[in-house]
Write a protein that holds these residues in place. Structure first.
Motif, PDB file in Angstrom:
ATOM      1  N   ARG A 141      40.393  46.130  50.505  1.00  0.00           N
ATOM      2  CA  ARG A 141      38.699  46.086  50.420  1.00  0.00           C
ATOM      3  C   ARG A 141      38.336  44.712  49.974  1.00  0.00           C
ATOM      4  NH1 ARG A 141      35.681  45.656  46.447  1.00  0.00           N
ATOM      5  NH2 ARG A 141      33.326  45.589  46.585  1.00  0.00           N
ATOM      6  N   LYS A 225      27.260  33.228  45.416  1.00  0.00           N
ATOM      7  CA  LYS A 225      28.128  34.870  45.639  1.00  0.00           C
ATOM      8  C   LYS A 225      27.968  36.032  45.439  1.00  0.00           C
ATOM      9  CE  LYS A 225      32.782  34.710  42.659  1.00  0.00           C
ATOM     10  NZ  LYS A 225      33.082  33.817  41.250  1.00  0.00           N
ATOM     11  N   VAL A 226      28.869  36.591  46.108  1.00  0.00           N
ATOM     12  CA  VAL A 226      28.043  38.396  45.614  1.00  0.00           C
ATOM     13  C   VAL A 226      30.248  38.803  45.568  1.00  0.00           C
ATOM     14  CG1 VAL A 226      28.038  40.178  46.340  1.00  0.00           C
ATOM     15  CG2 VAL A 226      27.018  38.854  47.348  1.00  0.00           C
ATOM     16  N   ARG A 227      30.024  39.153  43.741  1.00  0.00           N
ATOM     17  CA  ARG A 227      31.106  40.111  43.238  1.00  0.00           C
ATOM     18  C   ARG A 227      30.509  41.294  42.596  1.00  0.00           C
ATOM     19  NH1 ARG A 227      30.767  34.671  38.866  1.00  0.00           N
ATOM     20  NH2 ARG A 227      28.666  34.517  38.450  1.00  0.00           N
ATOM     21  N   ASP A 228      31.698  42.276  42.022  1.00  0.00           N
ATOM     22  CA  ASP A 228      31.718  43.504  41.652  1.00  0.00           C
ATOM     23  C   ASP A 228      30.817  43.619  40.342  1.00  0.00           C
ATOM     24  OD1 ASP A 228      32.486  45.107  43.962  1.00  0.00           O
ATOM     25  OD2 ASP A 228      34.412  44.512  43.414  1.00  0.00           O
ATOM     26  N   ARG A 229      31.404  42.244  39.467  1.00  0.00           N
ATOM     27  CA  ARG A 229      30.337  42.661  38.466  1.00  0.00           C
ATOM     28  C   ARG A 229      29.349  41.206  38.496  1.00  0.00           C
ATOM     29  NH1 ARG A 229      35.236  42.526  35.113  1.00  0.00           N
ATOM     30  NH2 ARG A 229      36.118  40.965  35.237  1.00  0.00           N
ATOM     31  N   ALA A 230      28.563  40.711  37.722  1.00  0.00           N
ATOM     32  CA  ALA A 230      28.147  40.013  37.639  1.00  0.00           C
ATOM     33  C   ALA A 230      28.444  38.445  36.306  1.00  0.00           C
ATOM     34  CB  ALA A 230      26.778  40.419  35.933  1.00  0.00           C
ATOM     35  N   SER A 231      29.881  38.424  36.119  1.00  0.00           N
ATOM     36  CA  SER A 231      30.338  37.506  36.322  1.00  0.00           C
ATOM     37  C   SER A 231      31.151  38.159  35.954  1.00  0.00           C
ATOM     38  CB  SER A 231      29.607  36.597  34.520  1.00  0.00           C
ATOM     39  OG  SER A 231      30.952  35.674  33.640  1.00  0.00           O
ATOM     40  N   TYR A 232      32.285  36.636  35.907  1.00  0.00           N
ATOM     41  CA  TYR A 232      34.201  36.778  36.089  1.00  0.00           C
ATOM     42  C   TYR A 232      34.281  37.395  36.850  1.00  0.00           C
ATOM     43  CZ  TYR A 232      38.267  36.071  32.777  1.00  0.00           C
ATOM     44  OH  TYR A 232      39.163  35.993  32.739  1.00  0.00           O
ATOM     45  N   ALA A 233      34.347  37.051  38.073  1.00  0.00           N
ATOM     46  CA  ALA A 233      35.423  38.002  39.307  1.00  0.00           C
ATOM     47  C   ALA A 233      35.398  37.295  40.323  1.00  0.00           C
ATOM     48  CB  ALA A 233      34.347  39.480  39.051  1.00  0.00           C
ATOM     49  N   PHE A 234      36.246  38.289  40.820  1.00  0.00           N
ATOM     50  CA  PHE A 234      36.035  37.108  42.084  1.00  0.00           C
ATOM     51  C   PHE A 234      35.132  36.894  43.122  1.00  0.00           C
ATOM     52  CE2 PHE A 234      40.144  36.409  40.010  1.00  0.00           C
ATOM     53  CZ  PHE A 234      40.515  35.289  39.932  1.00  0.00           C
ATOM     54  N   VAL A 236      33.479  39.092  46.281  1.00  0.00           N
ATOM     55  CA  VAL A 236      33.834  39.747  47.719  1.00  0.00           C
ATOM     56  C   VAL A 236      33.382  39.582  48.870  1.00  0.00           C
ATOM     57  CG1 VAL A 236      34.361  41.886  46.080  1.00  0.00           C
ATOM     58  CG2 VAL A 236      32.156  41.113  47.470  1.00  0.00           C
ATOM     59  N   PHE A 303      32.532  46.583  55.206  1.00  0.00           N
ATOM     60  CA  PHE A 303      31.378  45.456  54.841  1.00  0.00           C
ATOM     61  C   PHE A 303      30.622  44.623  54.580  1.00  0.00           C
ATOM     62  CE2 PHE A 303      34.089  45.232  51.440  1.00  0.00           C
ATOM     63  CZ  PHE A 303      33.961  44.332  51.077  1.00  0.00           C
ATOM     64  N   LEU A 307      27.674  41.735  54.875  1.00  0.00           N
ATOM     65  CA  LEU A 307      27.137  41.617  53.836  1.00  0.00           C
ATOM     66  C   LEU A 307      27.140  39.622  54.691  1.00  0.00           C
ATOM     67  CD1 LEU A 307      26.956  41.414  50.504  1.00  0.00           C
ATOM     68  CD2 LEU A 307      29.452  41.278  51.116  1.00  0.00           C
TER      69      LEU A 307
ATOM     70  N   ARG B 566      22.417  45.860  39.277  1.00  0.00           N
ATOM     71  CA  ARG B 566      22.783  45.549  38.010  1.00  0.00           C
ATOM     72  C   ARG B 566      21.826  46.249  37.492  1.00  0.00           C
ATOM     73  NH1 ARG B 566      25.850  42.502  39.585  1.00  0.00           N
ATOM     74  NH2 ARG B 566      25.938  40.055  39.937  1.00  0.00           N
ATOM     75  N   ASP B 629      26.368  41.850  32.099  1.00  0.00           N
ATOM     76  CA  ASP B 629      26.068  43.097  33.401  1.00  0.00           C
ATOM     77  C   ASP B 629      25.429  44.142  32.363  1.00  0.00           C
ATOM     78  OD1 ASP B 629      27.716  43.719  36.041  1.00  0.00           O
ATOM     79  OD2 ASP B 629      28.962  43.134  34.572  1.00  0.00           O
TER      80      ASP B 629
END
Lengths: 320, 691
Positions: A141, A225-234, A236, A303, A307, B566, B629
């Protein structure tokens, strides 16, 4: 963890014996050693080579020492003023603690976060050439849509590198054979059938600095930057952009995409399609499509095409 | 300073061990000094999902001085059979899942053990495996019961006729992925033999249970196994029973004659200690035109391992949530070549209420009825399936009061109406419920020569505040200030306590502590000790009709450019009996809600069917919410009186926060965007194509 020896590098050109590797911040390498993904015999610590300064280039621009910490680079007033895209990209990466340790060169040379690469019990052509790539049929993914090969669909995880690719930055390299320079856009390779090689660096070559040339309109630049959570993620998906817009027309532009390929993806085709065009959402989307026409998404990462297209339009609209 | 005339219960007392934890002086299982002979163990795990282990050989190059022993099926001591087949480590050559412990390296250093484990030559005859849960799997069956002892199926009335005759029906399928507990402290044991007695410093939720289970496999009575569990860095259910790490460490200590420490690496927590099963749930609801449910039909499909049948009680909450004359619930299970699923925070309620509460939202939309009003109209007068009156039920009050506090009244019910810049904004609601349970426990109270009191019970504090709350309960029962009470927990040699699970710790242990303290206070003044066993009272209690309830409200924004979600606001209103400590209770509610947010948006163990493994097996790739988050998050509660549940009048607060909070977020995503995500987690790639 495999037993290794440790020594301190004393000279940028001394090179490396077989089985040795350079250690800078260690934020990626040490993890990989614990996981058995990296198994060096010797660690050569380059932290005391005096590569930790950001200097001004004679004709404008900055020379960023290879050992400058990500936190320091992001906070540098010249970076914040002249290259906000770079500061934003750095601050979008990792966590405060990691940025305090991670270095400029280390960030460029971090390995993919492909889940098969990171697990030494799995097949992976990058980690164990010829063992196969389970990602194509398995979990992909967050893997590449551009420039991948049958043997590897990994992505490069850096945010900073995407900004540097957009800014025409040049990597300065030292080694036993002398010095050379390579544009950031040509530092990382596409996987082809030798995905075990991430970059064009030869064994023993050391990045000593990254030169960011003067680019006036980079003062209006941004990283999203788009990521799967608001912070601390690589990421996507991410976009670095700088644009020069005069009387509603895009006169010059720099665009690079992250999390889409084996390397930070400089969007030359999109730039070409934009120059001289009106600074409108339609042009921005058409430019993105010019670049994404080459995309070959897999089952679960299609996607990323819409995106990135949306991101390009949104970021450029923000700069217009 | 609390005086004897004030009550300690109900006060926001800080956790007694909080400062020790902040300073790093609180000791965890892998931190106890046990002498220079300590050896370190590392597990070699199976890299295939199914097969037969035919050999383990040690690379002679690494069999250096630092490696003390390598244990596996071919040389391990035989163990007696335990209730849990996962504890029969190295007793069989059969490989039942990828990640199963195949060998254990014991070495003088952690690094040497890890290195040698990585270089073991493990010979396996691999067989084809089957790891994929699907609704048409030919091996699906109806288990005899679901966790712990609920009937698998229930039915009343004529569901099919009701669907045919009702004007409005909903028929939807929701999927929840496999999830992993991921406590901050990994499962860890330091084991040593003292003669024929076994001492385990072990991270768990139930020291007496661990003593009994490990004792069984080593043919020891429980009192010969001393389990010390002073502090625990979370468990979320995965430490509720003995896990293989305790048996492996004890076995290695016996074979080597040394103390042995085994702390599982994060990656091993994805196979060796349990997970929440993935579920595929079909919910059918039928309603009359005035919004009264005429039928509820809820079935869950889920998995267990080849080793052990664990059937999550996914649809049990549906049996008491809403009134309807025709009802059917059921579970279907398939045994796959996968690790054994286990308890994970609100097993059953957490995934089940995702499907039910999202389906209720879908029904409200179909009926053009406010989703709160739909729930109010279907409030039962007694527990619907048992017919037993509720000991207390203030669900409607939670919905109404929560709606006021959250600001629900002016909500436009239509989706995709509110936009600010690139953000679509919406709100959602969902109900919450969790059973109110108590389990038999024993406590001892002593009057010390100093005039202070010592209260002992083999309970554990997972970080919830249990130690603090028991001290408050004891102080009130003794009629003395908090400062005069010392509570001892976390040791299997103390009076027997029930598991820290099912949100029942405070009720169960508090009951025993209250009894012991009251007995000491009112008993013979010449006696300095009293013991109280709650077994008889607990067993006499009516079990049905006892639940906590709540309502969750969420406001989300969804980026029209990227599909990113969010959660701007998350609000919980609870009716959970008497709140014993508002500070620690609030943390429990909020922690549950945050884990619910993770379930809605982030958490997913991603299966590679060909490899037979969850590939995102670390905290970099298995996402839980980060601090960024969490924007506005609040928990409040009603002042609920219930004198039928336990002497404190308290209901459990540890799990209800994860029940329904994911559904509130999913319902808010629909309201924001018009996109109904029925396959958790609601990641941007499932939303973006529909924006």
């Amino acid at each position: 963890m495999k037993t290794f020896t440790y020594r301190t590098a004393t000279d940028v050109a001394q090179g490396l014996e077989p089985g040795a590797t350079f250690l800078a911040g260690g934020t990626n390498l040490v993890d990989l050693m614990k996981l058995g993904v990296a198994t060096p015999d010797v660690l050569v610590d380059v932290n005391r080579l005096g590569l930790g300064e950001v200097g001004d280039l004679p004709g404008g621009g900055l020379r960023i020492g290879a050992g400058v910490r990500n936190s320091d680079l992001a906070a540098d007033p010249r970076v914040r003023r002249d290259y906000p895209v770079l500061s934003e990209a750095l601050l979008a990466g990792a966590s405060g603690q990691l940025r305090n340790m991670a270095t400029t060169a280390g960030n460029l040379l971090q390995r993919t976060r492909c889940r098969y690469f990171m697990d030494a019990t799995m097949p992976c052509n990058k980690r164990r050439p010829g063992s196969g790539c389970p990602a194509r049929e398995g979990d992909h993914r967050n893997l590449a849509i551009l420039g991948a090969s049958p043997s590897c669909v990994a992505t490069h995880p850096s945010d900073m590198a995407v900004a540097l690719a957009a800014l025409d930055a040049v990597v300065r390299i030292s080694g036993p054979a002398g010095e050379r320079t390579v544009p950031v856009t040509e530092l990382h390779r596409l996987p082809g059938d030798t995905p075990d090689r991430d970059t064009v660096l030869e064994h023993g070559e050391l990045i000593t600095a990254v030169d960011v040339p003067s680019l006036g309109f980079a003062a209006r630049s941004a990283y999203r930057k788009v990521r799967d959570r608001a912070s601390y993620a690589f990421a996507v998906g991410s976009v670095a952009a700088a644009a020069q817009i005069t009387d509603g027309t895009v006169t010059d532009v720099r665009l690079a995409f992250g999390a889409v390929a084996h390397k930070p993806w400089r969007a030359f085709a999109a730039e070409e399609a934009l120059r001289g065009r009106p600074a409108t959402r339609e042009s921005f989307r058409a430019a993105a499509d010019a670049e994404l026409a080459a995309a070959e998404p897999l089952r679960d990462n299609a996607f990323k095409v819409p995106l990135i297209r949306n991101l390009v339009a949104s970021v450029l609209e923000g700069l217009a | 300073m609390t005086t004897t005339t004030d009550r300690a219960v109900g006060q926001p007392i800080e956790r007694l061990e909080g400062q020790d934890k902040v300073r790093g002086t609180a000791r965890y299982a892998a931190e106890y000094p046990v002498g220079d002979e300590l050896a370190y163990a590392w597990v070699a795990q199976s890299t295939v999902a199914r097969g037969t282990l035919t050999g383990v050989t040690v690379d002679p190059l690494v069999e250096a001085d630092d490696v003390i022993a390598v244990l596996w099926h071919g040389n391990a001591p035989r163990l007696s059979e335990a209730d849990d087949p996962e504890l029969a480590v190295f007793q069989s050559d059969e490989i039942r899942y990828r990640g199963q412990a195949l060998a254990l390296v014991v070495a003088r250093t952690l690094e040497a053990a890890r290195r040698a484990a990585g270089l073991l030559v493990v010979e396996i005859d691999e067989e084809p495996h089957d790891c994929v849960l699907r609704t048409d799997h030919p091996d699906l069956y109806t288990p005899d019961k679901v966790n712990p002892a609920f009937p698998s199926e229930t039915a009343s009335g004529d569901v099919d006729a009701a669907f045919e005759s009702s004007p409005t029906t909903i028929d939807v399928t929701y999927r929840t992925p496999a999830l992993h507990n991921n406590p901050m402290e990994p499962h860890a044991t330091t084991a040593l033999w003292d003669g024929d007695d076994l001492v385990l410093y072990d991270s768990n939720q139930h020291p007496p249970g661990i003593a009994a289970a490990v004792g069984t496999v080593f043919d020891l009575p429980p009192e010969r196994v001393h389990v010390i569990t002073e502090h625990v860095g979370g468990g979320f259910g995965s430490k509720g029973s003995a896990r293989p790490n305790a048996v492996l460490a004890a076995m290695a200590a016996r074979v080597t004659g040394r103390p042995v420490r085994l702390a599982l690496p994060r990656q091993a927590l994805f196979s060796m200690v349990g997970h929440r099963t993935p579920t595929i749930q079909r919910v059918r609801l039928a309603a009359s035109s005035d919004g009264r449910l005429t039928a509820i039909d809820h079935e869950a499909v889920e998995h267990s391992s080849r080793l052990f049948e664990f059937a999550e009680q996914t649809v049990v909450a549906t049996r008491h949530m809403y009134a309807a004359p025709n009802r059917r619930t059921g579970h279907r299970l398939v045994r796959l070549d996968m690790p054994t699923p286990r308890w994970m925070r609100a097993p059953g309620e957490a995934p089940g209420m995702v499907a039910l509460e999202c389906a209720m939202d879908e029904l409200a939309v179909a009926l053009r009825l406010d989703p709160i009003e739909l729930r109010v109209r279907n409030e039962p007068s007694v527990e619907p399936e048992s017919g037993v009156p509720f000991s207390s039920r203030h669900y409607v009050e939670c919905l109404r009061r929560g709606a006021e506090r959250f600001g629900w009244a002016d909500r436009d019910p239509r989706p995709r109406q509110r936009r600010e810049g690139d953000w679509w904004i919406g709100t959602g609601v969902a109900g919450a419920t969790y059973p109110t349970m108590a389990q038999p426990s024993t406590a001892r109270a002593r009057r010390l020569s100093s005039g202070d009191y010592e209260v002992s019970i083999a309970a554990t504090d997972l970080g919830t505040g249990a130690r603090t709350i028991l001290t408050q309960i004891a102080a009130d029962a003794l009629g003395v200030p908090l400062s005069q009470v010392r509570v001892r927990i976390g040791d299997s040699t103390l009076p027997k306590a029930s598991v820290a699970g099912g949100s029942s710790g405070s009720a169960s242990w508090g009951w025993a502590v209250t009894g012991a303290c009251q007995a000491l206070r009112s008993g013979d003044p010449s006696s300095d000790e009293a013991v109280f066993d709650s077994t008889e009272l607990v067993q006499q209690q009516e079990k049905d009709g006892k639940h906590a309830f709540g309502a969750h409200f969420a406001e989300v924004r969804v980026d029209a450019v990227t599909g990113e979600v969010r959660v701007s606001r998350l609000f919980g209103m609870y009716a959970a009996g008497r709140i014993l400590n508002p500070r620690t209770a609030r943390s429990q509610f909020l922690g549950g809600m945050i884990m619910g947010m993770g379930m809605a948006l982030h958490e997913e163990s991603v299966l590679d069917p060909a490899m037979g493994v969850w590939v995102n097996h670390d905290l970099a790739e298995y996402h839980i919410p980060s601090h960024a988050d969490i924007e506005s998050i609040e928990a409040e509660w009603l002042d609920e009186q219930d004198d039928q549940i336990n002497p404190m009048g308290s209901k459990g607060v540890g799990e209800i926060g994860i029940v329904g909070s994911p559904a509130a977020i999913l319902n808010a995503i629909w309201h924001a965007t018009g996109v109904r995500v029925r396959d958790l987690p609601a990641r941007l790639d499932k939303i973006l194509p529909h924006l």
